[in-house]
Structures are given as C-alpha cells and as structure tokens.
Design a protein around this motif. Structure first.
Motif, mmCIF file in Angstrom:
data_model
loop_
_atom_site.group_PDB
_atom_site.id
_atom_site.type_symbol
_atom_site.label_atom_id
_atom_site.label_comp_id
_atom_site.label_asym_id
_atom_site.label_seq_id
_atom_site.Cartn_x
_atom_site.Cartn_y
_atom_site.Cartn_z
ATOM 1 N N ASP A 149 0.822 -1.203 0.000
ATOM 2 C CA ASP A 149 0.000 0.000 0.000
ATOM 3 C C ASP A 149 0.858 1.256 0.000
ATOM 4 O OD1 ASP A 149 -2.725 1.413 0.594
ATOM 5 O OD2 ASP A 149 -1.317 2.208 2.056
ATOM 6 N N GLY A 150 1.955 1.248 0.754
ATOM 7 C CA GLY A 150 2.841 2.410 0.811
ATOM 8 C C GLY A 150 2.551 3.379 1.937
ATOM 9 N N ALA A 151 1.420 3.199 2.608
ATOM 10 C CA ALA A 151 1.094 4.063 3.755
ATOM 11 C C ALA A 151 0.079 3.359 4.646
ATOM 12 C CB ALA A 151 0.541 5.401 3.286
ATOM 13 N N ALA A 152 0.281 2.066 4.859
ATOM 14 C CA ALA A 152 -0.705 1.261 5.571
ATOM 15 C C ALA A 152 -0.701 1.550 7.064
ATOM 16 C CB ALA A 152 -0.449 -0.218 5.328
ATOM 17 N N ARG A 153 -1.844 1.306 7.671
ATOM 18 C CA ARG A 153 -2.008 1.502 9.107
ATOM 19 C C ARG A 153 -2.536 0.231 9.762
ATOM 20 N NH1 ARG A 153 -4.589 7.587 9.946
ATOM 21 N NH2 ARG A 153 -3.356 8.630 8.315
ATOM 22 N N VAL A 154 -1.930 -0.115 10.891
ATOM 23 C CA VAL A 154 -2.399 -1.224 11.715
ATOM 24 C C VAL A 154 -2.925 -0.628 13.010
ATOM 25 C CG1 VAL A 154 -1.787 -3.355 12.918
ATOM 26 C CG2 VAL A 154 -0.697 -2.789 10.720
ATOM 27 N N ASP A 205 10.612 1.447 6.967
ATOM 28 C CA ASP A 205 10.982 1.607 5.559
ATOM 29 C C ASP A 205 9.831 1.276 4.624
ATOM 30 O OD1 ASP A 205 13.498 2.395 6.321
ATOM 31 O OD2 ASP A 205 14.449 0.455 5.921
ATOM 32 N N ASP A 206 8.848 0.537 5.124
ATOM 33 C CA ASP A 206 7.668 0.203 4.327
ATOM 34 C C ASP A 206 6.539 1.209 4.533
ATOM 35 O OD1 ASP A 206 8.800 -2.267 3.355
ATOM 36 O OD2 ASP A 206 8.357 -3.140 5.322
ATOM 37 N N ASN A 207 6.798 2.223 5.371
ATOM 38 C CA ASN A 207 5.778 3.229 5.707
ATOM 39 C C ASN A 207 4.526 2.614 6.311
ATOM 40 O OD1 ASN A 207 7.295 5.510 4.770
ATOM 41 N ND2 ASN A 207 6.787 4.926 2.677
ATOM 42 N N ILE A 208 4.722 1.552 7.078
ATOM 43 C CA ILE A 208 3.619 0.941 7.830
ATOM 44 C C ILE A 208 3.681 1.484 9.261
ATOM 45 C CG2 ILE A 208 2.660 -1.207 8.755
ATOM 46 C CD1 ILE A 208 4.056 -2.645 6.383
ATOM 47 N N THR A 209 2.573 1.996 9.753
ATOM 48 C CA THR A 209 2.513 2.441 11.141
ATOM 49 C C THR A 209 1.509 1.597 11.903
ATOM 50 O OG1 THR A 209 0.857 4.129 10.568
ATOM 51 C CG2 THR A 209 3.171 4.822 10.624
ATOM 52 N N ALA A 210 1.787 1.387 13.178
ATOM 53 C CA ALA A 210 0.886 0.623 14.042
ATOM 54 C C ALA A 210 0.692 1.389 15.343
ATOM 55 C CB ALA A 210 1.462 -0.764 14.327
ATOM 56 N N ASN A 211 -0.536 1.487 15.777
ATOM 57 C CA ASN A 211 -0.860 2.146 17.033
ATOM 58 C C ASN A 211 -1.853 1.309 17.819
ATOM 59 O OD1 ASN A 211 0.421 4.971 17.007
ATOM 60 N ND2 ASN A 211 -0.582 4.908 14.999
ATOM 61 N N ALA A 247 -15.926 2.854 19.384
ATOM 62 C CA ALA A 247 -15.214 2.600 18.126
ATOM 63 C C ALA A 247 -14.511 3.841 17.586
ATOM 64 C CB ALA A 247 -16.190 2.069 17.076
ATOM 65 N N ALA A 248 -14.752 4.985 18.194
ATOM 66 C CA ALA A 248 -14.251 6.245 17.639
ATOM 67 C C ALA A 248 -12.729 6.298 17.557
ATOM 68 C CB ALA A 248 -14.774 7.422 18.463
ATOM 69 N N THR A 249 -12.045 5.889 18.622
ATOM 70 C CA THR A 249 -10.586 6.029 18.624
ATOM 71 C C THR A 249 -9.952 5.140 17.565
ATOM 72 O OG1 THR A 249 -10.666 6.564 20.985
ATOM 73 C CG2 THR A 249 -8.529 6.015 20.072
ATOM 74 N N ALA A 250 -10.452 3.928 17.398
ATOM 75 C CA ALA A 250 -9.911 3.036 16.371
ATOM 76 C C ALA A 250 -10.117 3.611 14.974
ATOM 77 C CB ALA A 250 -10.548 1.657 16.474
ATOM 78 N N VAL A 251 -11.311 4.137 14.721
ATOM 79 C CA VAL A 251 -11.598 4.695 13.395
ATOM 80 C C VAL A 251 -10.749 5.943 13.148
ATOM 81 C CG1 VAL A 251 -13.379 5.789 11.969
ATOM 82 C CG2 VAL A 251 -13.911 3.712 13.250
ATOM 83 N N LEU A 252 -10.584 6.759 14.162
ATOM 84 C CA LEU A 252 -9.747 7.952 14.030
ATOM 85 C C LEU A 252 -8.317 7.560 13.660
ATOM 86 C CD1 LEU A 252 -9.602 11.228 15.053
ATOM 87 C CD2 LEU A 252 -8.007 10.095 16.582
ATOM 88 N N VAL A 253 -7.742 6.615 14.411
ATOM 89 C CA VAL A 253 -6.355 6.220 14.179
ATOM 90 C C VAL A 253 -6.208 5.539 12.821
ATOM 91 C CG1 VAL A 253 -4.518 4.689 15.016
ATOM 92 C CG2 VAL A 253 -5.779 6.120 16.620
ATOM 93 N N ALA A 254 -7.249 4.868 12.370
ATOM 94 C CA ALA A 254 -7.198 4.178 11.079
ATOM 95 C C ALA A 254 -7.315 5.122 9.899
ATOM 96 C CB ALA A 254 -8.323 3.138 11.005
ATOM 97 N N THR A 255 -7.965 6.270 10.087
ATOM 98 C CA THR A 255 -8.340 7.088 8.923
ATOM 99 C C THR A 255 -7.870 8.536 8.937
ATOM 100 O OG1 THR A 255 -10.448 7.805 9.918
ATOM 101 C CG2 THR A 255 -10.464 5.717 8.700
ATOM 102 N N SER A 256 -7.616 9.117 10.080
ATOM 103 C CA SER A 256 -7.398 10.563 10.148
ATOM 104 C C SER A 256 -6.074 11.010 9.531
ATOM 105 C CB SER A 256 -7.439 11.034 11.601
ATOM 106 O OG SER A 256 -7.084 12.418 11.684
ATOM 107 N N LEU A 258 -4.483 13.408 10.527
ATOM 108 C CA LEU A 258 -3.679 13.852 11.660
ATOM 109 C C LEU A 258 -2.697 12.791 12.123
ATOM 110 C CD1 LEU A 258 -6.500 15.515 13.807
ATOM 111 C CD2 LEU A 258 -4.755 16.700 12.469
ATOM 112 N N LEU A 259 -2.983 11.529 11.784
ATOM 113 C CA LEU A 259 -2.143 10.412 12.238
ATOM 114 C C LEU A 259 -1.207 9.906 11.145
ATOM 115 C CD1 LEU A 259 -2.331 9.271 15.150
ATOM 116 C CD2 LEU A 259 -4.346 10.551 14.465
ATOM 117 N N GLU A 260 -1.107 10.610 10.041
ATOM 118 C CA GLU A 260 -0.245 10.157 8.956
ATOM 119 C C GLU A 260 1.211 10.088 9.429
ATOM 120 O OE1 GLU A 260 0.825 11.337 4.333
ATOM 121 O OE2 GLU A 260 -0.989 12.125 5.281
ATOM 122 N N GLY A 261 1.796 8.915 9.277
ATOM 123 C CA GLY A 261 3.199 8.732 9.660
ATOM 124 C C GLY A 261 3.432 8.551 11.144
ATOM 125 N N ILE A 262 2.364 8.507 11.942
ATOM 126 C CA ILE A 262 2.484 8.369 13.400
ATOM 127 C C ILE A 262 2.280 6.913 13.789
ATOM 128 C CG2 ILE A 262 1.517 9.031 15.639
ATOM 129 C CD1 ILE A 262 2.970 11.288 14.202
#
Length: 313
Positions: A149-154, A205-211, A247-256, A258-262
């Motif tokens: 994907d190049g900017a995936a979020r977990v 290096d894969d631009n994958i972030t996990a929170n 469910a709000a915090t999970a959806v925020l972290v998955a989509t916002s 504001l969390l790009e690259g965090i």
C-alpha cells in the motif's frame, strides 16, 4: 522529544463523527471480530467512507448477516466475509495465504477477556494466544500486502487492562503460577501495545505504522466471562461509552490525516495517552512497560520463536 498528538475529538465523539469527510474509496480494510460489538461498528463506519471492508470472523454466518446489514445501511456493497480463528495458526495461515493485493488498514479488534483457564493445542494460554499471538501471526502474514500500500495503518484495539500486568517473561503461559484470568488478560493487552511499538520500528521503511487504541468501557460480548464487565472493578456509569463512542478512537487512528506517519503510540479518547509510571485515573494512560522499546523487541523475537516451534512450546 516525542510530540504529543492531540485531536479535536474526545470522550463523547463517535466513530461517525471522526470519519466525517474521510474518503477511502479504492482502499481496502480488514476488521477482525467484526461480527459483533465494536468490530461491527468499526466495519460499518469504514464501509461508510467507501472502503472495501473484509470482516474476518470465526462465525461466518454471523459475519454474513452483519455484512448484509452494513451494505443496506451504507450503500457500500464492497464487503467480504472470511473465516478467521485467531487461536488456530492454520486458520490464520489460510486467511493470509488467500489474501491478494494491497491492504491499507488492518484493525486487530477481536479478542477474549478474563476467560476460564484454557490452553491451545500448542500449550499456549488462550488469552495470550488469541489476543496477541493470533494477531501477531495475522499481521506479519499480511506484511507484504501492507507494504504494497505504501502508507498502511495497523490498529490494535487494546485496553486499560494492560495495567493489570506486564509480560511475565518467565511464565507467560501460567505453567507454574496459579492461573488468574485478569492477569492473563492484562499481559495479553500489554503484548498488543508492545507489538505496535516494534511493528512501527521494524516496518518504518515500508511506511507501515501501528498504534494501540483504548476504546473505553463499552459493554459488548467481550465481557461474557465477567460479571457484566465488572470483574476487575466496577466502572462508574458516567465513564461507560456507547458502541459508537467506543469505536471512535480506532476509526480515528485508522483514517485521520492527523495520524499520517504516526506509529508506536497508545491512544485513548481519540488522543495520545500519557505514559504512566504508576496506575492512574481509570481508563486513562499507558504503562511505561507497555511502550518500552526493549520489551517490544524481546516480545517480537519470542513470538516468532513460539510460532515457529509449534505444539508443546
């Protein structure tokens, strides 16, 4: 010094609120445990943003019913249901092997809480096996798809229950100490946070972030082994959230944006949580041991070894 992430959202915000204006058309998401509770709401809201959502569930029939309801509610028909049993390595391998193409969002939502003493055929304590090892195997098995994907979020949907116990390295599976359902739950939740820390470091290096995210106190099927979810101490009524708020915090972290690259963080009430050296206010803050980089690396290596060793280890 790490910058604290703050957002316009808080305790009362809902998943629908935080997803306003988000367009995920052409993106793909997986939500584990999506046949009920927070998983269903998370899948519904992600579908509402236009994402193609896969509901990864143990009960396929229940998942199909939920998918139909989500399609009717959102108008998004790009929904898939796939069987996934996080306590069964073969089921996880079947799921990851069958996946094709890139993956933008992985929400590791499924879990068990304070269940009676049980062990998998590998000899793993069930809560640790399901909540941590299952999601570890799933996420690492999907690494190539996430990297594509190049900017995936977990997103690891976790709990303030991590404050109940750090990882007890010498006896994770209660081989010698008396089994305690809440301590077992606590260390499995600590493991989930540590995973987010190390995944972000390893896969930078894969631009994958996990929170990791704390949904708050929400009464769902997760509490079926407890006294209405109050087995570890009652939660004041004013701190109980609706499923939408949970469910709000999970959806925020998955989509916002504001969390790009965090990554490698723990979020509660839609904001970066304070790191604690002692237990703090109910449902707030993350224990320092749960975000310790050395502990995160140790757990990753240990988890790889356990999965490679198989039964009896």
């Amino acid at each position: 010094m790490t910058t604290t992430i703050t957002t316009p959202y808080g305790f009362s915000s809902t998943a629908t609120d935080v997803a306003q204006g988000i367009d995920l058309a052409g993106r793909r998401a997986i939500v584990t445990g999506a046949s009920s509770g927070l998983g269903t709401e998370t899948a519904r809201v992600l579908a509402g943003t236009g994402a193609a959502v896969t509901l990864a569930v143990r009960d396929v029939a229940a998942g199909e019913r939920v998918a139909t309801e989500i399609a009717e509610a959102t108008g998004n028909r790009d929904l898939r249901v796939a069987r996934l049993d996080l306590a069964d390595p073969e089921s996880i391998a079947d799921f990851t092997t069958a996946w094709r193409g890139p993956l933008h969002i992985l929400v590791n939502n499924a879990g068990v809480m304070a269940c009676p003493e049980q062990y998998t055929e590998q000899g793993w304590e069930r809560q640790f096996a399901t909540n941590h090892l299952g999601h570890f195997a799933l996420t690492t098995g999907l690494h190539a798809a996430l990297a594509a994907d190049g900017a995936a979020r977990v997103v690891a949907v976790r709990s303030s229950g991590h404050q109940l116990s750090p990882i007890v390295w010498d006896d994770i599976h209660f081989a010698f100490r008396p089994y305690d359902p809440w301590l077992a739950y606590g260390q499995s939740k600590t493991a989930n946070v540590l995973f987010a820390v190390e995944a972000t470091r390893r896969w930078a290096d894969d631009n994958i972030t996990a929170n990791a995210v704390m949904p708050g106190a929400v009464y769902t099927n997760l509490q079926r082994h407890t006294d209405g979810g109050r087995g570890s101490g009652s939660v004041p009524a004013e701190l109980i959230k609706t499923v939408g708020q949970g469910a709000a915090t999970a959806v925020l972290v998955a989509t916002s944006p504001l969390l790009e690259g965090i990554g490698g963080r723990y979020f509660a009430d839609c904001n970066d949580a304070e790191v604690l050296d002692r237990r703090g206010a109910p449902l707030l803050g993350v224990a320092r041991y749960a975000v310790d980089p050395a502990g995160a690396r140790r757990l990753w290596t240990l988890s790889e070894g356990m999965l490679a060793a198989g039964p009896g280890h």
